[in-house]
Design an enzyme around this catalytic site. Structure first.
Site, mmCIF file in Angstrom:
data_model
loop_
_atom_site.group_PDB
_atom_site.id
_atom_site.type_symbol
_atom_site.label_atom_id
_atom_site.label_comp_id
_atom_site.label_asym_id
_atom_site.label_seq_id
_atom_site.Cartn_x
_atom_site.Cartn_y
_atom_site.Cartn_z
ATOM 1 N N GLU A 1 0.819 -1.209 0.000
ATOM 2 C CA GLU A 1 0.000 0.000 0.000
ATOM 3 C C GLU A 1 0.855 1.262 0.000
ATOM 4 O O GLU A 1 0.470 2.285 -0.564
ATOM 5 C CB GLU A 1 -0.960 0.003 1.193
ATOM 6 C CG GLU A 1 -1.888 -1.201 1.271
ATOM 7 C CD GLU A 1 -2.741 -1.415 0.023
ATOM 8 O OE1 GLU A 1 -2.859 -0.501 -0.804
ATOM 9 O OE2 GLU A 1 -3.293 -2.517 -0.122
ATOM 10 N N HIS B 1 2.031 2.268 -3.452
ATOM 11 C CA HIS B 1 1.040 3.033 -4.221
ATOM 12 C C HIS B 1 1.265 4.541 -4.125
ATOM 13 O O HIS B 1 0.730 5.292 -4.952
ATOM 14 C CB HIS B 1 -0.368 2.714 -3.732
ATOM 15 C CG HIS B 1 -0.996 1.544 -4.414
ATOM 16 N ND1 HIS B 1 -1.178 1.489 -5.774
ATOM 17 C CD2 HIS B 1 -1.514 0.389 -3.910
ATOM 18 C CE1 HIS B 1 -1.775 0.349 -6.090
ATOM 19 N NE2 HIS B 1 -1.982 -0.340 -4.989
ATOM 20 N N GLU C 1 -1.640 -0.911 -10.253
ATOM 21 C CA GLU C 1 -1.462 -2.182 -9.543
ATOM 22 C C GLU C 1 -0.283 -3.012 -10.046
ATOM 23 O O GLU C 1 0.372 -3.695 -9.252
ATOM 24 C CB GLU C 1 -2.762 -2.994 -9.618
ATOM 25 C CG GLU C 1 -3.982 -2.281 -9.033
ATOM 26 C CD GLU C 1 -3.855 -1.971 -7.551
ATOM 27 O OE1 GLU C 1 -2.890 -2.429 -6.917
ATOM 28 O OE2 GLU C 1 -4.735 -1.266 -7.028
ATOM 29 N N TYR D 1 -2.581 -7.139 -11.413
ATOM 30 C CA TYR D 1 -1.629 -7.169 -10.300
ATOM 31 C C TYR D 1 -0.398 -8.009 -10.646
ATOM 32 O O TYR D 1 0.675 -7.482 -10.913
ATOM 33 C CB TYR D 1 -2.317 -7.720 -9.050
ATOM 34 C CG TYR D 1 -3.467 -6.889 -8.557
ATOM 35 C CD1 TYR D 1 -3.267 -5.875 -7.627
ATOM 36 C CD2 TYR D 1 -4.771 -7.119 -9.006
ATOM 37 C CE1 TYR D 1 -4.316 -5.109 -7.165
ATOM 38 C CE2 TYR D 1 -5.829 -6.361 -8.556
ATOM 39 C CZ TYR D 1 -5.605 -5.352 -7.624
ATOM 40 O OH TYR D 1 -6.653 -4.596 -7.176
#
Length: 538
Positions: A328, A331, A350, A402
């Protein structure tokens, strides 16, 4: 966003993606004249949250500039939320609703004059509650171990307009940032994005907590976190690190979040300086697993290594770090700083962020461990649908964005076959598109230019078709014949032939080629660890 979806949710997603798109989808994901005629400059939210009623009441000041003369603009708010009034220059405006779109009419057309304009959008209601956060969007109303309210929100894909009025499209971020002012019952705190700028006791049983974001921000990143939080503060290389955790976890968090510092060192060395230093870096404990809320990353992995205590790579390497902290936070560079214009291009978020996990592994444990980790993720790829979704209808495409996206980048690294050059390219990519909104064609053009190679057919095969390249092999006594089998024509990509552990780099195409050998067939194989490919030995 976290992605290890429960299987029943995965199949639901496949069913939805197969259906026909509707007018509602176009309004939500499209680029109507009423959307592109104005450019959002900032959002200023001021709301009150009632935990007992699970309700919101307040307003959003939307400051904008006109790009094309317009008598009407589109702002978005879910249908279940009530519009109390919309005010411009002291007068209430007329509006009409169509699904989640709110078309706001002005008495006179607004012209291009370079000046900021502002509407105040009053609203109220009970926002959608998530059943399986963060996999489905909505509010999360929970209680901590002491019975105190613990509230959060995660809306990526579902839409930020489920809880506040906003231009609900990734193509426009507030250039001048935002303020998020949230009143909650006394004894609780709200933590949002950016810097804490003060609190005020409203003398009605509520305290308002005020936060300010200096940088542009994705609408789905704007967040609230309500709880009886403890606060830990630290710094690293001049960057403020703040952790908001449940009081019972304060000592645990002090030790666990030490992982943040080597992560920042790694990512800054590979991707450039942390993109939001003006807003600081925060981890905020949530009752749901996690979300990349810019400068206020949601953390809910319960201070465990791995992903909910397991290793998604199946190699054991994933148990060396806390997946949620690393993924996270990655990101912040990919998704928050570099943002895709359309949700159909979410692989830009992603794929690069999933790749950042193996980059972290390589920084701390070396190349071989990183390759083992990223190749362990191959078993997560379904190859059931293309990575890129349908543009203009809020379709995010396949969950292969992903792992397949990450392994595409690993493939590109080994096409380049020059690590110093690869890391230079990746750093330049991150810095070139820092705080920018881009699309897949921009990514492809950049990598084509930096590698001085036409990578377009390679990107097209991995992103626009469900199948990965297949290498057809025929091994004879004195030669090896090989070719690519792909959906894309004129496909060319190198392969590595191993003959008794001697590496031979060959450029394969869709046409049969041959390479002479002197060894037996048992000593001949092709390397599929550096490239995401399927090898067919005939």
């Amino acid at each position: 966003m976290v992605k290890f979806f429960p299987y029943f949710l995965f199949f639901i997603g496949l069913q939805v993606s197969a259906q026909q798109f509707t007018r509602k989808d176009s309004l939500r994901g499209g680029f109507s004249l009423e959307r592109i005629s104005y450019d959002v400059q900032r959002y200023d939210l001021n709301i009150t949250i009632d935990p007992e009623k699970k309700s919101i009441v307040g307003y959003n000041d939307i400051t904008f500039k006109i790009l094309n003369t317009a008598s009407q603009i589109q702002v978005d708010l879910f249908e279940n939320m009530k519009i109390d009034s919309i005010v411009f220059e002291g007068k209430q405006l007329n509006y009409k609703r169509e699904f989640g779109a709110v078309f706001i009419s002005f008495e006179k057309p607004l012209t291009v004059d370079g000046l900021n304009k502002k509407i105040r959008f009053y609203y109220s209601g009970n926002p959608l509650i998530a059943n399986y956060p963060p996999w489905d969007g909505g509010f999360v109303f929970k209680s901590d171990s002491q019975g105190k309210p613990w509230i959060g929100v995660a809306v990526q894909g579902t839409g930020a307009s489920l809880w506040y009025p906003v231009k609900d499209s990734q193509h426009d971020e507030p250039d001048l940032g935002a303020t998020i002012k949230v009143a909650v019952p006394n004894g609780l705190m709200n933590v949002s994005n950016g810097r804490f700028i003060g609190s005020e006791d409203l003398k009605n049983g509520y305290t308002r907590w005020d936060w300010e974001v200096k940088n542009p921000i994705n609408n789905y990143d704007i967040t609230i976190n309500v709880a009886d939080y403890a606060h830990l503060h630290d710094t690293h290389n001049g960057l403020d690190l703040d952790y908001y955790i449940l009081r019972e976890n304060e000592e645990k968090a002090k030790q666990h979040f030490e992982e943040v510092k080597p992560m920042l060192d790694c990512f800054e060395s590979k991707f450039g300086k942390y993109p939001f230093a003006e807003d600081g870096y925060k981890l905020v404990e949530t009752s749901y697993l996690g979300m990349e809320h810019q400068s206020a990353v949601a953390y809910g992995n319960k201070y465990r290594k791995g992903y909910m205590g397991s290793d998604i790579s199946g190699t054991g390497i994933g148990m060396l770090f806390d997946y949620i902290t690393i993924h996270e936070s990655g990101h912040e560079w990919f998704g928050n700083s570099i943002t895709s214009k359309d949700i159909a291009d979410m692989w830009i978020h992603e794929g690069f962020t999933t790749y950042s996990e193996s980059v972290f592994v390589e920084c701390l444990y070396g190349y071989e461990k990183a390759m083992e980790y990223i190749n362990g993720q191959k078993n997560r790829i379904s190859n059931k649908a293309p990575i890129i979704g349908t543009y203009g209808v809020n379709d995010k495409g396949s969950n292969d964005m992903y792992y397949k996206g990450a392994l595409l980048l690993n493939t590109l690294r080994h096409i380049v076959n020059d690590d110093p050059k690869w890391w230079q390219i990746l750093l330049k990519y991150s810095e070139t598109y820092r705080h920018k909104i881009i699309d897949t064609e921009t990514v492809i053009a950049f990598f084509n230019a930096e590698t001085n190679r036409n990578l377009s057919p390679i990107f097209e095969q991995y992103l626009k078709y469900k199948s990965i390249p297949e290498l057809d092999i025929e091994i004879g006594k004195k030669e090896v014949k090989f070719r690519w089998h792909t959906d894309v024509t004129n496909f060319s990509m190198p392969v590595v032939l191993l003959v008794n552990d001697t590496e031979i780099r060959l450029e394969a195409t869709n046409d049969w080629q041959s390479y002479k050998i002197k060894k037996t067939k048992e000593a001949v194989k092709f390397d599929s660890n550096r490239f995401l490919i399927k090898v067919n030995y005939n």
